[in-house]
Design a protein around this motif. Structure first.
Motif, PDB file in Angstrom:
ATOM      1  N   LEU A 212       5.560   5.788 -14.574  1.00 50.31           N
ATOM      2  CA  LEU A 212       5.555   6.603 -13.357  1.00 50.31           C
ATOM      3  C   LEU A 212       4.124   6.998 -13.012  1.00 50.31           C
ATOM      4  N   LEU A 213       3.793   6.960 -11.725  1.00 50.01           N
ATOM      5  CA  LEU A 213       2.485   7.410 -11.235  1.00 50.01           C
ATOM      6  C   LEU A 213       2.708   8.571 -10.274  1.00 50.01           C
ATOM      7  N   PHE A 214       2.082   9.700 -10.570  1.00 50.30           N
ATOM      8  CA  PHE A 214       2.208  10.899  -9.735  1.00 50.30           C
ATOM      9  C   PHE A 214       0.874  11.215  -9.071  1.00 50.30           C
ATOM     10  N   TYR A 215       0.935  11.526  -7.766  1.00 47.06           N
ATOM     11  CA  TYR A 215      -0.255  11.949  -7.020  1.00 47.06           C
ATOM     12  C   TYR A 215       0.194  12.952  -5.957  1.00 47.06           C
ATOM     13  N   ASN A 216      -0.311  14.181  -6.042  1.00 49.07           N
ATOM     14  CA  ASN A 216       0.197  15.245  -5.168  1.00 49.07           C
ATOM     15  C   ASN A 216       1.721  15.295  -5.273  1.00 49.07           C
ATOM     16  N   LYS A 217       2.405  15.138  -4.162  1.00 50.16           N
ATOM     17  CA  LYS A 217       3.870  15.169  -4.181  1.00 50.16           C
ATOM     18  C   LYS A 217       4.466  13.760  -4.195  1.00 50.16           C
ATOM     19  N   GLU A 218       3.604  12.749  -4.266  1.00 53.61           N
ATOM     20  CA  GLU A 218       4.076  11.368  -4.197  1.00 53.61           C
ATOM     21  C   GLU A 218       4.309  10.808  -5.600  1.00 53.61           C
ATOM     22  N   VAL A 219       5.307   9.932  -5.695  1.00 58.11           N
ATOM     23  CA  VAL A 219       5.648   9.306  -6.972  1.00 58.11           C
ATOM     24  C   VAL A 219       5.840   7.805  -6.763  1.00 58.11           C
ATOM     25  N   PHE A 220       5.319   7.016  -7.692  1.00 59.85           N
ATOM     26  CA  PHE A 220       5.541   5.564  -7.688  1.00 59.85           C
ATOM     27  C   PHE A 220       6.083   5.171  -9.060  1.00 59.85           C
ATOM     28  N   PHE A 221       7.065   4.285  -9.073  1.00 57.85           N
ATOM     29  CA  PHE A 221       7.638   3.829 -10.335  1.00 57.85           C
ATOM     30  C   PHE A 221       7.476   2.322 -10.477  1.00 57.85           C
ATOM     31  N   ALA A 222       7.007   1.894 -11.639  1.00 62.84           N
ATOM     32  CA  ALA A 222       6.926   0.466 -11.940  1.00 62.84           C
ATOM     33  C   ALA A 222       7.828   0.173 -13.135  1.00 62.84           C
ATOM     34  N   PRO A 223       8.755  -0.763 -12.994  1.00 70.87           N
ATOM     35  CA  PRO A 223       9.624  -1.084 -14.128  1.00 70.87           C
ATOM     36  C   PRO A 223       8.860  -1.876 -15.183  1.00 70.87           C
ATOM     37  N   ALA A 224       9.397  -1.901 -16.385  1.00 70.80           N
ATOM     38  CA  ALA A 224       8.906  -2.835 -17.397  1.00 70.80           C
ATOM     39  C   ALA A 224       9.727  -4.115 -17.260  1.00 70.80           C
ATOM     40  N   LEU A 225       9.099  -5.245 -17.471  1.00 75.97           N
ATOM     41  CA  LEU A 225       9.809  -6.511 -17.343  1.00 75.97           C
ATOM     42  C   LEU A 225      10.797  -6.662 -18.502  1.00 75.97           C
ATOM     43  N   ASN A 253     -11.501   0.189  -5.773  1.00 76.59           N
ATOM     44  CA  ASN A 253     -10.674   0.991  -4.873  1.00 76.59           C
ATOM     45  C   ASN A 253      -9.878   1.989  -5.714  1.00 76.59           C
ATOM     46  N   VAL A 254     -10.161   3.286  -5.526  1.00 76.54           N
ATOM     47  CA  VAL A 254      -9.504   4.301  -6.361  1.00 76.54           C
ATOM     48  C   VAL A 254      -8.445   5.087  -5.570  1.00 76.54           C
ATOM     49  N   SER A 255      -7.859   4.440  -4.550  1.00 73.10           N
ATOM     50  CA  SER A 255      -6.823   5.103  -3.751  1.00 73.10           C
ATOM     51  C   SER A 255      -5.475   5.061  -4.464  1.00 73.10           C
ATOM     52  N   PHE A 256      -4.565   5.927  -4.052  1.00 76.68           N
ATOM     53  CA  PHE A 256      -3.217   5.954  -4.608  1.00 76.68           C
ATOM     54  C   PHE A 256      -2.517   4.615  -4.401  1.00 76.68           C
ATOM     55  N   GLU A 257      -2.682   4.024  -3.200  1.00 72.73           N
ATOM     56  CA  GLU A 257      -2.042   2.743  -2.902  1.00 72.73           C
ATOM     57  C   GLU A 257      -2.511   1.658  -3.871  1.00 72.73           C
ATOM     58  N   ASN A 258      -3.807   1.647  -4.164  1.00 69.31           N
ATOM     59  CA  ASN A 258      -4.325   0.618  -5.063  1.00 69.31           C
ATOM     60  C   ASN A 258      -3.913   0.877  -6.504  1.00 69.31           C
ATOM     61  N   MET A 259      -3.737   2.156  -6.852  1.00 71.23           N
ATOM     62  CA  MET A 259      -3.292   2.468  -8.215  1.00 71.23           C
ATOM     63  C   MET A 259      -1.882   1.947  -8.475  1.00 71.23           C
ATOM     64  N   LYS A 260      -1.088   1.835  -7.424  1.00 77.53           N
ATOM     65  CA  LYS A 260       0.236   1.219  -7.584  1.00 77.53           C
ATOM     66  C   LYS A 260       0.076  -0.211  -8.101  1.00 77.53           C
ATOM     67  N   ASN A 261      -0.866  -0.943  -7.519  1.00 78.64           N
ATOM     68  CA  ASN A 261      -1.140  -2.312  -7.980  1.00 78.64           C
ATOM     69  C   ASN A 261      -1.646  -2.309  -9.419  1.00 78.64           C
ATOM     70  N   ALA A 262      -2.504  -1.332  -9.728  1.00 72.93           N
ATOM     71  CA  ALA A 262      -3.074  -1.240 -11.073  1.00 72.93           C
ATOM     72  C   ALA A 262      -1.988  -1.004 -12.120  1.00 72.93           C
ATOM     73  N   ILE A 263      -0.987  -0.180 -11.757  1.00 72.33           N
ATOM     74  CA  ILE A 263       0.141   0.089 -12.662  1.00 72.33           C
ATOM     75  C   ILE A 263       0.905  -1.207 -12.961  1.00 72.33           C
ATOM     76  N   ILE A 264       1.108  -2.019 -11.922  1.00 73.32           N
ATOM     77  CA  ILE A 264       1.822  -3.290 -12.102  1.00 73.32           C
ATOM     78  C   ILE A 264       1.013  -4.235 -12.990  1.00 73.32           C
ATOM     79  N   HIS A 265      -0.292  -4.319 -12.743  1.00 68.73           N
ATOM     80  CA  HIS A 265      -1.150  -5.184 -13.576  1.00 68.73           C
ATOM     81  C   HIS A 265      -1.131  -4.716 -15.034  1.00 68.73           C
ATOM     82  N   GLY A 266      -1.167  -3.400 -15.238  1.00 72.06           N
ATOM     83  CA  GLY A 266      -1.109  -2.867 -16.597  1.00 72.06           C
ATOM     84  C   GLY A 266       0.215  -3.189 -17.271  1.00 72.06           C
TER      85      GLY A 266
END
Length: 307
Positions: A212-225, A253-266
């Motif tokens: 899970l990635l949290f930023y302010n009130k926003e949340v993004f979830f990346a599943p594990a394969l 790029n250190v934006s929230f949108e790009n961190m979503k991509n970073a979570i997937i790559h990780g």
């Protein structure tokens, strides 16, 4: 190329899981982070310490991945940090059988001069005073500082940990650690309280259940394969951190949108790490495999829905 500074342990591990056991093999947070980040277009350096019992072949393995090891101190007559663990049948819980700090007990990190202006700093799991010392040595404020920690430091060095947490942009911890650090069972509430401690972004790792990635009130979830076989979860969290930090460093790029991509790559890179013991899979891994599995992640998470 952009620069990534990696701080953490370079170590020996001895691991036992339901699928087998190993003698002393290459391990350590900085090792996994470095190997994972090496799949991106960047310059990286490791700040750590080993004893003179650390084999040259392991040092060569790091330099072959274009990882700068001028900040990796080799202590003459010293013994390298050693950890031994036994995983239970579900692989989610483990018992620590041995922890030998050895040269790590007196470690004073020295950041290489040409990395004191690193774009991104990844503070791997270490004593919070060591993490702070690295930040003190930076001559230019990094675009992003990410920190990984664990419940051990919450138990024995909480005031120092809270001080370094104030100085970072991202913290990555697992769900159990997030609950301990915040005192909240709800991960949404826990993330909000941890953000109030300093970091803009909170990444909560949930093992086989994703991140899970949290930023302010926003949340993004990346599943594990979903994987057919998981042999050894050691280093998966650090591999995740290396993929996350590596992608951010490469993309600038250190934006929230790009961190979503970073979570997937990780998450993608971590899914390889668990397929064999220790660093074995990461050492053999090829870029085409990484790209192919990224496509699987995309298929797993993409859907059309009429609203």
């Amino acid at each position: 190329m952009n620069k990534l500074l990696i701080v953490g342990t370079v170590a020996f591990d001895a691991i036992e899981t339901p699928f087998g056991k190993t003698d002393k093999i290459l391990g350590g947070a900085a090792t996994y982070i470095g190997l994972s980040a090496s799949f991106f277009n960047l310059q990286s350096a490791i700040v750590s310490v080993v004893g003179d019992d650390f084999p040259q072949e392991y040092l060569d393995l790091l330099t072959d991945r274009n990882i700068d090891i001028s900040g990796l101190e080799v202590v003459k007559g010293g013994k390298t940090f050693f950890w031994s663990g036994l995983y239970h049948n579900d692989l989610n819980s483990r018992d620590t059988l041995a922890t030998e700090l050895n040269v790590l007990a007196d470690f004073q990190p020295k950041v290489p001069q040409n990395f004191k202006n690193a774009d991104v700093v990844m503070l791997g799991n270490l004593h919070p005073l060591v993490q702070s010392s690295v930040l003190d040595q930076m001559e230019i404020k990094p675009k992003l500082v990410a920190l990984d920690t664990m419940n051990f430091w919450m138990d024995c060095a909480l005031p120092e940990l809270l001080e370094v947490i104030k100085r970072v942009d991202v913290i990555t911890i697992n769900d159990e650690e997030a609950r301990q650090l915040s005192g909240e069972y709800s991960l949404v509430k826990a993330a909000a309280l941890i953000q109030a401690m300093g970091p803009k972004y909170v990444v909560i790792k949930k093992g086989e259940h994703g991140a899970l990635l949290f930023y302010n009130k926003e949340v993004f979830f990346a599943p594990a394969l979903p994987l057919e076989e998981v042999f050894d979860p050691t280093g998966a969290g650090d591999t995740f951190a290396g993929g996350f930090a590596g992608f951010i460093t490469q993309s600038e790029n250190v934006s929230f949108e790009n961190m979503k991509n970073a979570i997937i790559h990780g998450s993608n890179l971590a899914s390889f790490c668990v397929e064999k013991f220790g660093t074995e899979r990461m050492v053999d891994l090829e870029k085409k495999e990484v790209l192919s599995r990224l496509q699987q992640f995309k298929s797993l998470t993409q859907f059309d829905i009429e609203l």
